[in-house]
Enzyme design. Structure first.
Site, PDB file in Angstrom:
ATOM      1  CG  ASN A  75      -0.420   0.349   2.519  1.00 18.28           C
ATOM      2  OD1 ASN A  75       0.534  -0.356   3.102  1.00 18.28           O
ATOM      3  ND2 ASN A  75      -0.788  -0.212   3.477  1.00 18.28           N
ATOM      4  CD  GLU A 122      16.368 -16.366  20.359  1.00 18.30           C
ATOM      5  OE1 GLU A 122      17.004 -15.639  19.607  1.00 18.30           O
ATOM      6  OE2 GLU A 122      15.116 -15.432  21.194  1.00 18.30           O
ATOM      7  CG  ASP A 143       2.431   1.532   4.862  1.00 19.64           C
ATOM      8  OD1 ASP A 143       3.074   0.538   3.914  1.00 19.64           O
ATOM      9  OD2 ASP A 143       2.347   1.155   5.580  1.00 19.64           O
ATOM     10  CG  ASP A 199       8.484 -14.335  16.527  1.00 20.88           C
ATOM     11  OD1 ASP A 199       8.764 -14.966  18.361  1.00 20.88           O
ATOM     12  OD2 ASP A 199       9.140 -13.980  16.205  1.00 20.88           O
TER      13      ASP A 199
HETATM   14  O1  TEU Z   1      16.306 -12.656  20.457  1.00 20.34           O
HETATM   15  C1  TEU Z   1      16.661 -12.923  21.906  1.00 20.34           C
HETATM   16  C2  TEU Z   1      18.041 -12.743  21.945  1.00 20.34           C
HETATM   17  O2  TEU Z   1      18.791 -13.416  23.003  1.00 20.34           O
HETATM   18  C3  TEU Z   1      18.521 -11.491  21.367  1.00 20.34           C
HETATM   19  O3  TEU Z   1      19.874 -10.984  22.879  1.00 20.34           O
HETATM   20  C4  TEU Z   1      20.018 -11.594  20.550  1.00 20.34           C
HETATM   21  O4  TEU Z   1      20.879 -12.314  21.456  1.00 20.34           O
HETATM   22  C5  TEU Z   1      19.966 -10.028  20.345  1.00 20.34           C
HETATM   23  O5  TEU Z   1      19.022 -10.323  19.401  1.00 20.34           O
HETATM   24  C6  TEU Z   1      21.592 -10.282  19.632  1.00 20.34           C
HETATM   25  O6  TEU Z   1      21.674  -8.329  19.260  1.00 20.34           O
HETATM   26  C7  TEU Z   1      14.740 -12.076  20.427  1.00 20.34           C
HETATM   27  C8  TEU Z   1      14.924 -12.084  18.968  1.00 20.34           C
HETATM   28  O7  TEU Z   1      14.829 -12.900  18.386  1.00 20.34           O
HETATM   29  C9  TEU Z   1      14.847 -10.697  19.273  1.00 20.34           C
HETATM   30  O8  TEU Z   1      14.703 -10.171  17.501  1.00 20.34           O
HETATM   31  C10 TEU Z   1      14.226  -9.775  20.287  1.00 20.34           C
HETATM   32  O9  TEU Z   1      14.834  -8.381  20.063  1.00 20.34           O
HETATM   33  C11 TEU Z   1      14.646 -10.263  21.578  1.00 20.34           C
HETATM   34  O10 TEU Z   1      14.600 -11.294  21.595  1.00 20.34           O
HETATM   35  C12 TEU Z   1      13.105  -9.748  22.669  1.00 20.34           C
HETATM   36  O11 TEU Z   1      12.541 -10.446  21.992  1.00 20.34           O
HETATM   37 CA    CA Z   2       2.440  -1.596   3.967  1.00 15.37          CA
END
Ligand code: TEU
Ligand code: CA
Length: 560
Positions: free
Chosen positions: A23, A256, A25, A98
């Protein structure tokens, strides 16, 4: 291994903000994902993981959720999400979202109520702890820098946040809170989601004594992962979470998981494990100290390969890892793992071969399949990511010059992977007709989907062949369940392994050294299944691989 519906599948991660805008943006949206489903189908994708699309103030790009039941208006509507689910289903594609349940946004209703009365019911959804002598309760440092404690104005309380201060941690000791999370998860699963990628999940267990530890920084603080690694018992929560939600729906879950003790692998991904799979981050940990980008790690191509081998061996007989080269937190694989002589098309195909044929569930991150690279910026102001800004400050504090600190960010910034998807050579790479929310990598004129679709030799077409091979009728069993056996371990720069079951013996041979290498074979070649070079049939008892060449062979099984 007991068969599961998700075995043998190939997954793809979409970072929605940067995937496809429809769109104008400048922000990718759900409609964009719907429009690109055929592209993903054609690539051979079975499962799509979409990074957070819930309502959010986007302090940490959607990993700060202010309403778990709403779709962010930037991305579209709930109806569009439902349309996405049904369009995906028509194509035999499963969607996972997620799940961010270690923390929420400070704008979430729960936190707003908690702030108004830390001692009330909602205060117990978070961690409000009184300070010590007018100071923070302890010396833990957050993932994004600074204390994990934020003072609550007008009180002597602090609240806990492992990430940004706008991401307060949820209190998993509270049964009522846990139940609310389970209800929410089940509500989504009822909608037809196939499962979740579960964010930062090891952090949910806190040491409730909140002990200070020996500082690891001159300012007297210690990275909060010290606590995560010291505290026991996270699996109790994870078991309950699984029983109350995922298990009931036979959902596919990928955790994760960092900082897990190796002997716990079975608890996480075994037959009765709490998740279907977890990401194998060992290559990333090898090449970058978590939370400290400026602390250079020295490693060689052979360290890298041995790291992959050990992860594969660890999981043998236990379960399947989710194998990745990239995600939205990590630099692009070509720029990160490959030496300068291999940072090209051949090199990109070579590491793809290594990664996609391992035992486990391959995850491809958007743009990886066309060979997108890091996108260094010339000033820190051009970066958007909260973690990049913090790491820049950390580097300055550690005594690096501005120029040096910027160099570190250029290498490791999470924005390297977050630049918009490069669809075509048109203006704004075909990502948007407006102004993109984040800079576009100027190399889009050469590296883009459209150009690569038209070139039989492209990285994209190679990924298609790799995925098709992995999922082919003849070999899917071998690639899914067959043993992983490293070969030529001591041969420098050669990454090689066999995938073997009763039916087939497949040898994957990749030369990541800078020179030609001759590799002896103990059995004759039955068939060349795939090659990124111009492999001419060699009938002898060896193959010769040029630098960055990759070849997948079916070897004759010896008859006993
Ligand atoms: O990442 C978790 C995490 O352990 C992070 O510290 C990662 O090692 C970091 O991105 C490195 O700079 C998850 C998500 O994948 C990340 O995008 C989020 O910012 C974070 O959780 C908080 O929800
Ligand atoms: Ca958009």
């Amino acid at each position: 291994m007991k068969k599961q519906w998700w075995h043998g599948k190939v997954a793809y991660q979409i970072y929605p903000k940067s995937f496809q805008d429809t769109n104008g943006d400048g922000i990718g949206d759900l409609r964009g994902i719907i429009n690109r489903l055929d592209y993903l189908k054609d690539l051979g994708i079975d499962i799509i993981w979409i990074s957070p699309i819930y309502q959010s103030p986007f302090v940490d790009q959607g990993y700060d959720i202010s309403d778990y039941y709403k779709i962010a208006k930037e991305f579209g509507t709930m109806e569009e999400l439902e349309e996405l689910l049904s369009e995906a289903k028509k194509r035999g594609i499963f969607i996972i979202m997620d799940l961010v349940i270690n923390h929420c946004s400070d704008q979430h209703e729960w936190f707003q109520k908690a702030l108004a009365n830390p001692e009330g019911e909602y205060g117990k959804y978070f961690y409000f702890v009184k300070g010590k002598n007018g100071k923070e309760p302890n010396n833990w440092r957050s993932y994004f820098g600074g204390s994990v404690w934020e003072p609550v104005k007008g009180t002597d309380y602090y609240y806990l946040h492992f990430f940004a201060k706008e991401q307060p941690d949820l209190n998993w000791t509270n049964k009522e809170l846990r139940q609310k999370l389970y209800d929410m998860i089940n509500w989504w699963l009822e909608k037809g989601l196939a499962g979740f990628r579960i964010d930062a999940i090891m952090n949910i267990k806190k040491d409730l004594d909140f002990p200070s530890y020996e500082p690891d920084s001159e300012d007297g603080t210690v990275h909060v992962t010290k606590m995560v690694e010291s505290v026991e018992g996270v699996e109790e929560y994870l078991k309950e979470l699984n029983e109350q939600t995922f298990k009931k729906y036979d959902a596919f879950t990928v955790g994760e998981v960092f900082n897990m003790k190796k002997e716990q692998l079975g608890t996480f991904i075994g037959e009765e494990g709490v998740f279907s799979t977890i990401f194998d981050f060992s290559q990333h940990i090898l090449t970058q100290e978590e939370g400290d980008w400026h602390q250079e790690r020295q490693w060689t191509m052979d360290d890298w390969k041995k790291t992959i081998y050990s992860a594969q061996e660890e999981a043998e007989g236990i379960g399947l890892y989710a194998n990745i080269l990239e995600n939205h937190d990590e630099p692009r694989a070509i720029s990160r793992f490959l030496p300068p002589y291999a940072q090209n098309k051949q090199g990109a195909k070579a590491i793809a071969t290594v990664s996609l044929l391992l035992k486990g569930i391959p995850f491809i991150y958007q743009g990886q399949e066309i060979g997108m690279t890091n996108c260094p910026m010339d000033s820190i102001d051009q970066y958007d990511d909260i973690s990049t800004k913090d790491q820049y400050e950390e580097a300055l504090k550690a005594g690096l010059s501005e120029e040096e600190a910027l160099k570190i960010c250029q290498r490791f910034s999470r924005d390297n992977a977050r630049t918009p998807m490069q669809w075509s050579e048109e203006e704004q790479a075909g990502f948007t007709t407006g102004k993109p929310w984040l800079f576009i990598n100027p190399n889009y004129k050469e590296i883009n989907v459209k150009a690569e679709e038209e070139d039989v030799d492209s990285i994209l077409n190679y990924y298609k062949k790799l995925i098709a091979l992995r999922k082919s009728k003849e070999y899917i069993h071998t690639f899914t369940y067959g043993k992983f056996l490293p070969v030529y371990e001591e041969k420098e720069g050669i990454v090689a392994y066999d995938r073997e079951d009763e039916e087939n013996k497949i040898r994957v041979l990749v030369n990541l050294s800078d020179h030609v290498s001759q590799i002896p074979l103990e059995a004759p070649i039955e068939e060349v299944l795939l090659s990124n070079g111009y492999y001419e049939e060699q009938k002898g008892d060896y193959v010769e691989l040029k630098s960055c060449e990759a070849i997948v062979l079916k070897l004759k099984q010896s008859v006993q």
